[in-house]
Structures are given as C-alpha cells and as structure tokens.
Design an enzyme around this catalytic site. Sequence first.
Site, PDB file in Angstrom:
ATOM      1  N   LYS A 164       0.838  -1.209   0.000  1.00  0.00           N
ATOM      2  CA  LYS A 164       0.000   0.000   0.000  1.00  0.00           C
ATOM      3  C   LYS A 164       0.872   1.257   0.000  1.00  0.00           C
ATOM      4  O   LYS A 164       2.065   1.174   0.340  1.00  0.00           O
ATOM      5  CB  LYS A 164      -0.907  -0.021   1.232  1.00  0.00           C
ATOM      6  CG  LYS A 164      -0.131  -0.096   2.546  1.00  0.00           C
ATOM      7  CD  LYS A 164      -1.013  -0.545   3.706  1.00  0.00           C
ATOM      8  CE  LYS A 164      -0.216  -0.597   4.997  1.00  0.00           C
ATOM      9  NZ  LYS A 164      -0.982  -1.221   6.087  1.00  0.00           N
ATOM     10  N   TYR A 186      16.006  31.058   6.402  1.00  0.00           N
ATOM     11  CA  TYR A 186      14.890  31.798   6.984  1.00  0.00           C
ATOM     12  C   TYR A 186      15.099  32.013   8.478  1.00  0.00           C
ATOM     13  O   TYR A 186      15.510  31.091   9.186  1.00  0.00           O
ATOM     14  CB  TYR A 186      13.587  31.011   6.791  1.00  0.00           C
ATOM     15  CG  TYR A 186      13.057  31.052   5.378  1.00  0.00           C
ATOM     16  CD1 TYR A 186      12.769  32.257   4.746  1.00  0.00           C
ATOM     17  CD2 TYR A 186      12.848  29.869   4.676  1.00  0.00           C
ATOM     18  CE1 TYR A 186      12.268  32.269   3.447  1.00  0.00           C
ATOM     19  CE2 TYR A 186      12.348  29.880   3.390  1.00  0.00           C
ATOM     20  CZ  TYR A 186      12.061  31.087   2.773  1.00  0.00           C
ATOM     21  OH  TYR A 186      11.568  31.105   1.505  1.00  0.00           O
TER      22      TYR A 186
HETATM   23  C1  LIG Z   1      -0.097  -2.049   6.785  1.00  0.00           C
HETATM   24  C2  LIG Z   1      -0.589  -3.359   7.223  1.00  0.00           C
HETATM   25  C3  LIG Z   1       0.292  -4.444   7.354  1.00  0.00           C
HETATM   26  C4  LIG Z   1       1.791  -4.300   7.275  1.00  0.00           C
HETATM   27  O1  LIG Z   1       2.262  -3.845   8.515  1.00  0.00           O
HETATM   28  P1  LIG Z   1       3.807  -3.568   8.846  1.00  0.00           P
HETATM   29  O2  LIG Z   1       3.800  -3.145  10.256  1.00  0.00           O
HETATM   30  O3  LIG Z   1       4.217  -2.470   7.917  1.00  0.00           O
HETATM   31  O4  LIG Z   1       4.549  -4.806   8.601  1.00  0.00           O
HETATM   32  C5  LIG Z   1      -0.245  -5.683   7.620  1.00  0.00           C
HETATM   33  N1  LIG Z   1      -1.581  -5.843   7.793  1.00  0.00           N
HETATM   34  C6  LIG Z   1      -2.458  -4.812   7.702  1.00  0.00           C
HETATM   35  C7  LIG Z   1      -3.894  -5.053   7.915  1.00  0.00           C
HETATM   36  C8  LIG Z   1      -1.987  -3.539   7.431  1.00  0.00           C
HETATM   37  O5  LIG Z   1      -2.853  -2.506   7.386  1.00  0.00           O
END
Ligand SMILES: *Cc1c(COP(=O)(O)O)cnc(C)c1O
Length: 351
Positions: A40, A250
């Site tokens: 994602k 700045y």
């Molecule tokens: C993002 C996510 C993961 C991955 O988690 P990490 O801590 O990045 O390994 C696994 N399961 C779900 C449901 C997630 O939303």
Amino acid sequence: MSAEPPAATLRLRLDRDALANNWLTLDRLSGIANAGAAVKAQAYGVGTAFAVPVLRDAGCKTYYVAHWSEVAEVVEHVPGNQISVLHGPLTAADAAYARATGALPVINSLQQARLWLETGGGPCDVMVDTGINRLGVSMSDIGDPLVSQLKVETLMSHLASADEDSVLNALQLRRFTGATTQIASKRLSLANSAGVALGADYAFDVTRPGLSLYGGAQRDELKGQIRQVVYPEAAIIQVRDLSAGDSVGYNAKFTADRDMRVGVVSIGYADGFLRCWSGKAAFEFGGQALPLLGRLSMDMVVIDCSNAPGIGEGAWIGIPYDLPSASANSGLSQYELLTVLGSRFQRIVPD
Ligand SMILES: *Cc1c(COP(=O)(O)O)cnc(C)c1O
C-alpha cells in the site's frame, strides 16, 4: 513540446537485492507460513513499479493494498487474485471493480458483507477485529449469518502492539484463534512485520510484512537481519563562502562564528525532509558528516562543508536513512520516514 526532462538533482537509490533478501528473510522467519507483502501507499513510498516485480520474482504470491485506486498499478505485475484490498468495499462500484480486476475485497463489517453478497458474492477475505478497534468485523458479529455466507479465502486480524512485548499480543492471538473456529476459511493470517518476530504461534498460513520489506525493523529480533533498501541522495546546487557573522536561511537561525564553506543541497520539506531534522541531521559525503545549518526550506537545505574542502556543485550528498537510527534521530516513525518521501525523487535502481 515533448523534450525529456534533464537528470534530477534528487534521487532515491533503491537496492533491489536488499528488498528481495528482506522478503526471503521474512518468509524464512515465517516458518511454515508464506510471507505476503503490504504494498500500500506506493509500497511505503518506495514505488509500486519497483517493488512489486522484485517481490514477485523473489516468490511472493500475496499483496496487500489499502485503496481500490492502488490495484491498477499492482495488477500490471501480478494476477488480480493475489491482491487483497484492506479497506474493503464501501460502494457497489468498489464491488464491481473487485470483480473486474479479480482483486479480493477484505470484508471488515456486516455492512461490507451484505454489500458483497448483494452484489453477487464470490471469493473474499475477512478481517476480524481482535483488539485494535480500527477496521474489522467485531468479535460479537462473527456468528452472524452474513459472515457464514461469505466464501472466505483468508481470515485475518491485525496486531496493535506487535512491536512491543505487550499483553495485547497474546490476547489478540487467543481471540483470533477463537474466531478461526467460527469462520471457515482457506487460509489464516495475523502477523505484520513485527508479528513475524513473535514466533511460530503468530505465523499461521500467510504473514503480511510491510515495513521490514523496505528496511524497517522495530524489534531486536529483526535488526541485523533486515537490510536498508532506500538511500536518498541530493545534489549540491551551489557552494558559498560565508564570513564570520553571516547567517543562513529563513529567520537566520544559524550564524557563522568563523569563515566557512557551505553547500546548498537540493532537498527540502516538500520532498519529505521535514523540519524535525533541523539541528539533528548530518549529511554524508565521502565518509564525512556534513551538518545541516539553520532552518530547512521547501526545496533546499544548507550544509556545512568544512569536512569536505574539495566539494563542488553537482556532488551527490547522502542522507543517512538507516530507518531505526533515522527514526531515533528525527522523532519520525520508520513508517513516516518512508511514506513522506516526495514525488521529486528520481528513482534509480543500480544493477
Ligand atoms: C499495513 C498493514 C500491514 C503491514 O504492517 P507492517 O507493520 O508495515 O509490517 C499488515 N496488515 C495490515 C492489515 C496492514 O494494514
């Protein structure tokens, strides 16, 4: 006009072998379970088009995205039925898109179950909430007939505190194990990256690492086994000589107490290099540390080049991005450090 843009002054060097090795390591640590991959948010900022083929060629067969909008780029590289969409279907259009692409919706509530069934049903995943109270069918709803009508590929839950030795881990494991006796499914999945380090009890059939694929390690068991994947680098676009008393940037937050040479570097907060780095960051050139001076701006920062007398415009400066130490240094989480990296980086994948 269709000229190619010239080479960028900001780049992410991506280590393909490190990504493949991290997946293989997590797959091995998953024991009899297979590791999937959370891809994602552009594979945590690393880039979907880079990450998914590398993971596929390493052997990964399950991919997790959050949004339906993320499916298109992933399905260019792997079959639709290897992709699960964690937010699940909210509208009939989402359900139709799932069927058109083959991507599996993760059903997170009775409403989503009803929508999926009413639009024709078919294979799906189910998320049960065992204590994170974010997305997921509540434990009190898992006996509902809407759930028993679903054709469940993977039954999953998500750990809230796998990065800590929390009592919540065992509690969630117990609740999830209970849920597995009530909902029939082909496969079970509980562990994220940190969850993989909790051991065989947490692995079930498929694990869902994200962060550790891309170089993050939140538990000691993973540190030393997980390799850095992302190396941000920015070019010096101007070298200046300051006199004692000159200030930089700045609000003049830095004033030179001696004559000194500084470099203006092509990275700023618009690139995800946020203000929390002020006073904390030292860049790297030829093994030397070059401290950040004053306040960083949208597109540039100024660094002290005293340790690199011969440095000139065009030199590539490394931004230390070992995630556990960069997180300790900046106060950003390892997740934030990856996902804030902006769109102006040119992605370079050396052979
Ligand atoms: C993002 C996510 C993961 C991955 O988690 P990490 O801590 O990045 O390994 C696994 N399961 C779900 C449901 C997630 O939303």
